[in-house]
Design an enzyme around this catalytic site. Structure first.
Site, PDB file in Angstrom:
ATOM      1  N   LYS A 133       0.800  -1.237  -0.173  1.00  0.00           N
ATOM      2  CA  LYS A 133       0.084   0.081   0.090  1.00  0.00           C
ATOM      3  C   LYS A 133       1.041   1.367   0.094  1.00  0.00           C
ATOM      4  O   LYS A 133       0.648   2.286  -0.743  1.00  0.00           O
ATOM      5  CB  LYS A 133      -0.785   0.008   1.299  1.00  0.00           C
TER       6      LYS A 133
ATOM      7  N   CYS B 259      -3.485  10.503   1.809  1.00  0.00           N
ATOM      8  CA  CYS B 259      -2.913   9.385   1.401  1.00  0.00           C
ATOM      9  C   CYS B 259      -1.633   9.547   0.685  1.00  0.00           C
ATOM     10  O   CYS B 259      -0.552   9.350   1.310  1.00  0.00           O
ATOM     11  CB  CYS B 259      -3.695   8.398   0.381  1.00  0.00           C
TER      12      CYS B 259
HETATM   13  N1  LIG Z   1      -9.813   8.416   2.151  1.00  0.00           N
HETATM   14  C1  LIG Z   1      -9.220   7.489   1.356  1.00  0.00           C
HETATM   15  O1  LIG Z   1      -9.508   8.053   0.271  1.00  0.00           O
HETATM   16  C2  LIG Z   1      -8.461   6.543   1.749  1.00  0.00           C
HETATM   17  C3  LIG Z   1      -7.804   5.633   0.722  1.00  0.00           C
HETATM   18  C4  LIG Z   1      -6.974   4.410   1.103  1.00  0.00           C
HETATM   19  C5  LIG Z   1      -6.848   4.358   2.479  1.00  0.00           C
HETATM   20  N2  LIG Z   1      -6.960   5.138   3.316  1.00  0.00           N
HETATM   21  C6  LIG Z   1      -6.848   4.929   4.823  1.00  0.00           C
HETATM   22  O2  LIG Z   1      -7.932   4.508   5.429  1.00  0.00           O
HETATM   23  C7  LIG Z   1      -7.795   4.821   6.716  1.00  0.00           C
HETATM   24  C8  LIG Z   1      -8.887   5.524   7.134  1.00  0.00           C
HETATM   25  O3  LIG Z   1      -9.064   6.682   6.426  1.00  0.00           O
HETATM   26  P1  LIG Z   1     -10.316   7.479   6.281  1.00  0.00           P
HETATM   27  O4  LIG Z   1     -10.240   8.390   5.289  1.00  0.00           O
HETATM   28  O5  LIG Z   1     -11.692   6.770   6.409  1.00  0.00           O
HETATM   29  O6  LIG Z   1     -10.582   8.364   7.745  1.00  0.00           O
HETATM   30  P2  LIG Z   1     -11.725   9.382   8.206  1.00  0.00           P
HETATM   31  O7  LIG Z   1     -10.881  10.240   9.312  1.00  0.00           O
HETATM   32  O8  LIG Z   1     -12.573   9.967   7.010  1.00  0.00           O
HETATM   33  O9  LIG Z   1     -12.564   8.150   9.232  1.00  0.00           O
HETATM   34  C9  LIG Z   1     -11.917   7.782  10.300  1.00  0.00           C
HETATM   35  C10 LIG Z   1     -13.012   7.590  11.399  1.00  0.00           C
HETATM   36  O10 LIG Z   1     -12.243   6.651  12.230  1.00  0.00           O
HETATM   37  C11 LIG Z   1     -13.172   7.209  13.718  1.00  0.00           C
HETATM   38  N3  LIG Z   1     -12.234   6.821  14.733  1.00  0.00           N
HETATM   39  C12 LIG Z   1     -11.049   7.534  15.168  1.00  0.00           C
HETATM   40  N4  LIG Z   1     -10.608   6.701  15.908  1.00  0.00           N
HETATM   41  C13 LIG Z   1     -11.579   5.422  16.480  1.00  0.00           C
HETATM   42  C14 LIG Z   1     -11.573   4.793  17.275  1.00  0.00           C
HETATM   43  N5  LIG Z   1     -10.421   4.462  18.254  1.00  0.00           N
HETATM   44  N6  LIG Z   1     -12.406   3.904  17.300  1.00  0.00           N
HETATM   45  C15 LIG Z   1     -13.372   3.964  16.328  1.00  0.00           C
HETATM   46  N7  LIG Z   1     -13.719   5.106  15.481  1.00  0.00           N
HETATM   47  C16 LIG Z   1     -12.374   5.818  15.637  1.00  0.00           C
HETATM   48  C17 LIG Z   1     -13.240   8.830  13.419  1.00  0.00           C
HETATM   49  O11 LIG Z   1     -14.132   9.610  14.492  1.00  0.00           O
HETATM   50  C18 LIG Z   1     -13.606   8.919  12.002  1.00  0.00           C
HETATM   51  O12 LIG Z   1     -15.019   8.753  11.832  1.00  0.00           O
HETATM   52  C19 LIG Z   1      -6.485   5.495   7.030  1.00  0.00           C
HETATM   53  O13 LIG Z   1      -5.373   4.841   7.411  1.00  0.00           O
HETATM   54  C20 LIG Z   1      -6.501   6.006   5.409  1.00  0.00           C
HETATM   55  O14 LIG Z   1      -4.920   6.349   5.225  1.00  0.00           O
HETATM   56  C21 LIG Z   1      -7.948   6.316   2.956  1.00  0.00           C
END
Ligand SMILES: NC(=O)c1ccc[n+]([C@@H]2O[C@H](COP(=O)([O-])OP(=O)(O)OC[C@H]3O[C@@H](n4cnc5c(N)ncnc54)[C@H](O)[C@@H]3O)[C@@H](O)[C@H]2O)c1
Length: 433
Positions: A215, A269
């Site tokens: 990744k 990302c």
């Molecule tokens: N957004 C993208 O396009 C994308 C693409 C690939 C990978 N990712 C990866 O996916 C992961 C999540 O990214 P995202 O964009 O969904 O983040 P985000 O910030 O949109 O969502 C994360 C959610 O997790 C919640 N959260 C935080 N700590 C928590 C806990 N201990 N228990 C329960 N909920 C909790 C937050 O309140 C939030 O709603 C990251 O590692 C990111 O790098 C994101």
């Protein structure tokens, strides 16, 4: 988890990745509990509504919530499969912060039972899944944990990263290929059986560390290639060349495919993940580190160039087109467009107008700058300078007739037919620096 019955699933973290994932799993017929630390997020989802912008997600979430397949809570409950999709930011020194992942692990550890599968989806530095495993082993000495026992483990732990494109998440969640890395091959097989329920793309199994690195490598690859395009754009500015024309011609070579320059690289990302590799192997990553520097430097180049254009036209009204980190989405995290626009707003105040169809209001840093939000039609009617920062479709379709008399700085190359006013003033960049 029995293979003939549908597993109960708990998705931890209901953001851009977790919520669509939870909804897609629920659509496949599994009962899904979404877990989040935000009461607002939980309440929104339980009303069948969504708190993020993503194509077709509202209808899907509404459907699975009303059919009783998806519910949200701030309190964990037992399940058969746990999918963790919490943030993995970096700190001020670019060191990865996996505290959210460990917090999620701490939350689910007490409810784990024999047969459960734990899958980490958050983008993570190499070794994070093993750290998660170690924490679970410490909290649950009663469970035989993979890699820590010679017997058949009680649970499976795997890493499976997300590679979806915002705006196409639902489609890509099901159709993209997946790398599934188990702590052991048995863990990978357990996770594979789960993903097969809703993924149509090919699911390839490997070990957890390789999947974590895969990744990071994907995003570092993108960053390095975008850096090449951004560096070219700065060279072209110095030489008074049209970078878009040069790239268009170079890409006619059958083995050349240069990406598009822009105002920098943003989002959660590509601007973040390469640092996870650099942090893990600082001496072996001069290229990846330099690419980060080039892409961040491009943002400052754009600020200088935009500033010079505005300074050369006192009294002109300015429209900054776009704040999002990429086209057609409402995600403003780490966005260079947002940063550039805010710098101009702070300097030029009420002369600056922000056009961002995906924002209902301006972000906090615009407060008290005097800058106001307007729509694209008003910008075309009232503004003299257009600074294109994001290639939203709604900007791309503006015909030449409506912008021919404007001073345009197009950082995304969406209007190739625009008279090259900025190019004819090549010393503007030098003027400002
Ligand atoms: N957004 C993208 O396009 C994308 C693409 C690939 C990978 N990712 C990866 O996916 C992961 C999540 O990214 P995202 O964009 O969904 O983040 P985000 O910030 O949109 O969502 C994360 C959610 O997790 C919640 N959260 C935080 N700590 C928590 C806990 N201990 N228990 C329960 N909920 C909790 C937050 O309140 C939030 O709603 C990251 O590692 C990111 O790098 C994101």
């Amino acid at each position: 988890m029995k293979s003939d019955t549908k597993p109960d699933v708990c998705v931890v973290g209901l953001g851009y990745i977790g919520l669509p994932t939870a909804a897609v799993i629920a659509r496949a017929g599994c009962k899904v509990l979404g877990l989040d630390v935000s009461q607002r997020v939980v309440d929104t989802i339980n009303r069948g509504e969504i708190h993020i912008e993503e194509v077709d997600l509202d209808g899907l979430v509404h459907g699975v919530v009303s059919r009783g397949l998806l519910s949200a809570s701030i309190t964990v409950a037992p399940a058969d499969v746990f999918v963790i999709a919490v943030p993995t930011p970096f700190d001020k020194d670019h060191a990865p912060d996996i505290s959210y992942v460990l917090a999620a692990g701490k939350t689910i550890a007490p409810v784990l039972k024999v047969g459960d599968v734990v899958i980490l989806e958050s983008t993570s530095p190499v070794g994070t899944t093993e750290q998660l495993r170690d924490m679970i082993a410490q909290m649950r000495p009663d469970l035989k944990v993979p890699g820590c026992t010679r017997e058949t483990p009680d649970i499976a732990i795997a890493y499976c990263p997300e590679r979806v494109l915002p705006g196409r998440i639902l489609e890509e969640l099901t159709n993209n290929d997946r790398s599934i890395g188990g702590i052991t091959p048995r863990c990978a097989r357990k996770a594979l059986a789960f993903y097969k329920r809703f993924v149509r793309g090919e699911c390839v199994t490997t070990d957890a560390r390789s999947a974590e690195m895969t990744k990071l490598v994907e995003n570092a690859y993108r960053d390095v290639n975008i850096a090449f395009a951004n560096e070219l754009s700065m060279v072209a500015d110095r030489m008074g060349l049209d970078v878009w024309e040069v790239i268009r011609l170079a890409n006619r070579h059958p083995r050349v495919n240069i990406l598009s320059p822009g105002p920098g690289v943003g989002g959660h990302c590509i601007a973040v993940d390469p640092w996870f590799i650099v942090h893990g192997a600082p001496e072996e990553t001069p290229l990846i580190r330099t690419a980060r520097g080039v892409n961040d430097g491009k943002m400052h180049h754009v600020i200088r160039k935009a500033d010079a254009l505005v300074a050369a036209h006192p009294g002109a009204k300015i429209a900054c087109l776009g704040l999002a980190f990429k086209a057609n989405i409402d995600d403003f995290r780490e966005s260079p467009a947002r940063f550039v626009a805010a710098r101009l707003a702070r300097k030029y105040g009420e002369r600056v107008h922000i056009v961002e169809p995906y924002a209902s209001e301006l972000p906090i840093e615009f407060t008290d700058t005097g800058a106001v939000q307007i729509d694209v039609d008003e910008a075309l009617e009232t503004c003299d300078i257009l600074i294109v920062l994001v290639d939203h479709d709604v900007f791309r379709v503006v015909p030449l007739a409506e912008r021919a008399d404007k001073l345009v700085y197009d950082t995304r190359g969406i209007w190739p037919d625009q008279p090259k006013l900025v190019r004819e003033e090549p010393d503007l960049v030098r003027l400002a620096s």
